[in-house]
Write a protein that holds these residues in place. Structure first.
Motif, PDB file in Angstrom:
ATOM      1  N   GLY A  30      -3.606 -22.588  87.417  1.00 43.00           N
ATOM      2  CA  GLY A  30      -4.714 -22.921  88.302  1.00 43.00           C
ATOM      3  C   GLY A  30      -5.505 -24.065  87.739  1.00 43.00           C
ATOM      4  O   GLY A  30      -5.251 -24.551  86.621  1.00 43.00           O
ATOM      5  N   GLY A  31      -6.472 -24.503  88.507  1.00 42.01           N
ATOM      6  CA  GLY A  31      -7.274 -25.623  88.048  1.00 42.01           C
ATOM      7  C   GLY A  31      -8.492 -25.837  88.911  1.00 42.01           C
ATOM      8  O   GLY A  31      -8.656 -25.212  89.966  1.00 42.01           O
ATOM      9  N   ILE A  32      -9.336 -26.725  88.425  1.00 43.31           N
ATOM     10  CA  ILE A  32     -10.568 -27.059  89.124  1.00 43.31           C
ATOM     11  C   ILE A  32     -10.822 -28.542  88.952  1.00 43.31           C
ATOM     12  O   ILE A  32     -10.598 -29.124  87.882  1.00 43.31           O
ATOM     13  N   ASN A  33     -11.233 -29.197  90.037  1.00 44.71           N
ATOM     14  CA  ASN A  33     -11.563 -30.614  89.980  1.00 44.71           C
ATOM     15  C   ASN A  33     -12.691 -30.908  90.940  1.00 44.71           C
ATOM     16  O   ASN A  33     -13.305 -29.990  91.489  1.00 44.71           O
ATOM     17  N   ASN A  34     -12.945 -32.194  91.157  1.00 44.96           N
ATOM     18  CA  ASN A  34     -14.080 -32.576  91.999  1.00 44.96           C
ATOM     19  C   ASN A  34     -13.915 -32.153  93.454  1.00 44.96           C
ATOM     20  O   ASN A  34     -14.899 -32.038  94.196  1.00 44.96           O
ATOM     21  N   SER A  35     -12.688 -31.924  93.883  1.00 44.22           N
ATOM     22  CA  SER A  35     -12.472 -31.567  95.288  1.00 44.22           C
ATOM     23  C   SER A  35     -12.386 -30.072  95.512  1.00 44.22           C
ATOM     24  O   SER A  35     -12.344 -29.624  96.657  1.00 44.22           O
ATOM     25  N   GLY A  36     -12.338 -29.270  94.450  1.00 47.51           N
ATOM     26  CA  GLY A  36     -12.276 -27.829  94.622  1.00 47.51           C
ATOM     27  C   GLY A  36     -11.514 -27.166  93.496  1.00 47.51           C
ATOM     28  O   GLY A  36     -11.306 -27.755  92.426  1.00 47.51           O
ATOM     29  N   SER A  37     -11.095 -25.933  93.745  1.00 49.66           N
ATOM     30  CA  SER A  37     -10.354 -25.192  92.731  1.00 49.66           C
ATOM     31  C   SER A  37      -9.286 -24.361  93.395  1.00 49.66           C
ATOM     32  O   SER A  37      -9.391 -23.998  94.571  1.00 49.66           O
ATOM     33  N   ALA A  38      -8.254 -24.030  92.622  1.00 47.13           N
ATOM     34  CA  ALA A  38      -7.165 -23.205  93.122  1.00 47.13           C
ATOM     35  C   ALA A  38      -6.507 -22.507  91.947  1.00 47.13           C
ATOM     36  O   ALA A  38      -6.181 -23.150  90.936  1.00 47.13           O
ATOM     37  N   PHE A  39      -6.355 -21.192  92.058  1.00 48.37           N
ATOM     38  CA  PHE A  39      -5.701 -20.400  91.024  1.00 48.37           C
ATOM     39  C   PHE A  39      -4.665 -19.504  91.678  1.00 48.37           C
ATOM     40  O   PHE A  39      -4.842 -19.047  92.813  1.00 48.37           O
ATOM     41  N   THR A  40      -3.580 -19.272  90.971  1.00 46.38           N
ATOM     42  CA  THR A  40      -2.521 -18.418  91.512  1.00 46.38           C
ATOM     43  C   THR A  40      -2.962 -16.963  91.615  1.00 46.38           C
ATOM     44  O   THR A  40      -2.374 -16.191  92.378  1.00 46.38           O
TER      45      THR A  40
END
Length: 413
Positions: free
Chosen positions: A261-271
């Protein structure tokens, strides 16, 4: 001598004013803790066998109570799974010492120094661990997978789970990373616990594991700690994990702790939510320890029809009388001084041959000027007993005369 006695008497009278305050300080009421007749209980376990709510064995899935323990341990942002252990304490102040239970232990090692960097087309934004997880691109990522990398964990039979997490939290810095490999395994824990003010606290004093008890699909895992570890504790083994429960839990944990998963300026997403929890924690080692404690609580809370609870001591408050002998010094001294004064008066009275009239009114009547009573057959009456005897035969009356006014006069009739 009389002056000295008068001086001592004056001192006794003055000091008497302080007698009561000092005497009141001699006895105080205090409270202390005493053992209650109702022994408190805290759960412990010798067997882990996954079962359904109906008590039936679960051959290939993890029971819901264990799943709850896993998620509670991972999502507990306070890392305080110890407070959830099941117990009974009627007084709110209890203690347990040195009891054994089947448990899950953990160990994590920092392997950040093994993180390698790969550069392509002038960009060094690929971080990885050999034969393990990798991160690509900018930071703010996590990648976790089942591994067998660190030599420090080679001697541990990771019968529950062994995984590695590679984490980079600096979104703008692809070179910043943290990596840890953790092993979770069955063990026998030696615990101490206490309840203070209704809040339970427990500590793992020591643990023992059997690395020869390897995970397989046909035989149960048996843990039999040596006598040097159990110290003669009752019901010290053997501790058993059924092979069905062990295989199911290992499979579930391997799947749960594999993801990214990850997080950046546009949002985040984790499995998975578990990956987000591992990414957000500030202390991965402490979080895995909390996970092991929460899973242990689930094992200890199961009714395996074999284990008995650990019995401790429930403390209750008792009020008692405490004598402070130091405060008794002044009253004792005053009593001694008064006794010396009394003895001195007795000796001085005896030495001067002073008659003992005390507060008798007959002494005034027999030795006053207005009445001629101080004689018995022409002899003076000085002793109080003689005055009392003579008074029974004498009658007096109160008369008024013009010369003397009202006065007592002997009644000769």
């Amino acid at each position: 001598m009389c002056r000295h006695l008068a001086f001592i008497g004056a001192i006794v009278v003055v000091l008497t004013n302080f007698f009561d305050p000092f005497l009141q300080q001699v006895v105080v009421y205090k409270s202390r803790s005493v053992a209650s007749a109702n022994a408190p209980e805290i759960v412990k376990s010798q067997v882990y066998a996954a079962r359904s709510d109906e008590g039936l064995p679960l051959p290939s899935v993890v029971d819901l109570s264990m799943k709850s323990g896993i998620y509670n341990g991972v999502f507990d942002i306070r890392d305080n799974a110890d407070a959830s252990v099941s117990h009974t304490c009627s007084t709110g102040d209890c203690s347990w010492s040195n009891f054994l239970s089947l448990a899950i232990c953990s160990r994590c090692v920092n392997i950040t120094s093994h993180v390698e960097k790969r550069c392509t087309d002038g960009k060094c934004d690929l971080l990885y661990i050999p034969n393990g997880p990798m991160l690509s691109g900018l930071g703010g990522q996590i990648n976790s997978s089942v591994t067998n990398y660190s030599s420090e964990l080679q001697g541990i039979e990771a019968s529950v789970l062994r995984f590695t997490s590679l984490i980079s939290k600096k979104v703008s810095d692809p070179n910043h990373a943290f990596a840890a490999e953790c092993s979770m395994f069955y063990c026998v824990g030696k615990y101490a616990a206490n309840v203070t003010g209704g809040i339970v606290q427990q500590s793992l004093l020591n643990s023992w594991r059997n690395d020869s008890a390897r995970l397989n699909t046909k035989s149960d895992l048996i843990l039999q700690p040596p006598a040097s570890f159990t110290n003669g504790s009752a019901r010290a083994g053997p501790f058993r994990i059924t092979h069905l429960a062990a295989v199911a839990l290992n499979s579930f944990m391997s799947e749960t702790f594999t993801g990214s998963g990850g997080i950046n300026n546009s949002g985040s997403a984790f499995t998975s939510d578990v990956m987000q929890a591992l990414y957000d924690t500030s202390n991965l080692t402490r979080r895995i320890e909390n996970l092991a404690t929460s899973m242990t609580n689930s094992i200890r809370g199961q009714d395996d029809n074999v284990s008995e609870p650990a019995y401790g001591v429930a403390w209750t408050s008792e009020t008692y009388v405490h004598v402070r002998w130091g405060w008794f010094a002044f009253p004792a001294t005053l009593i001694l001084l008064a006794s010396c004064f009394l003895l001195g008066v007795v000796l001085e009275t005896s030495y001067r041959d002073i008659l003992v009239w005390k507060s008798s009114n007959l002494a005034l009547l027999f030795h006053g000027r207005s009445l001629n009573l101080n004689s018995e057959g022409g002899k003076p009456v000085n002793k109080l007993s003689a005055m009392t005897s003579s008074a029974t035969n004498i009658s007096v009356k109160l008369v008024e005369s013009e010369a003397d006014g009202w006065k007592l006069d002997q009644d000769d009739g």
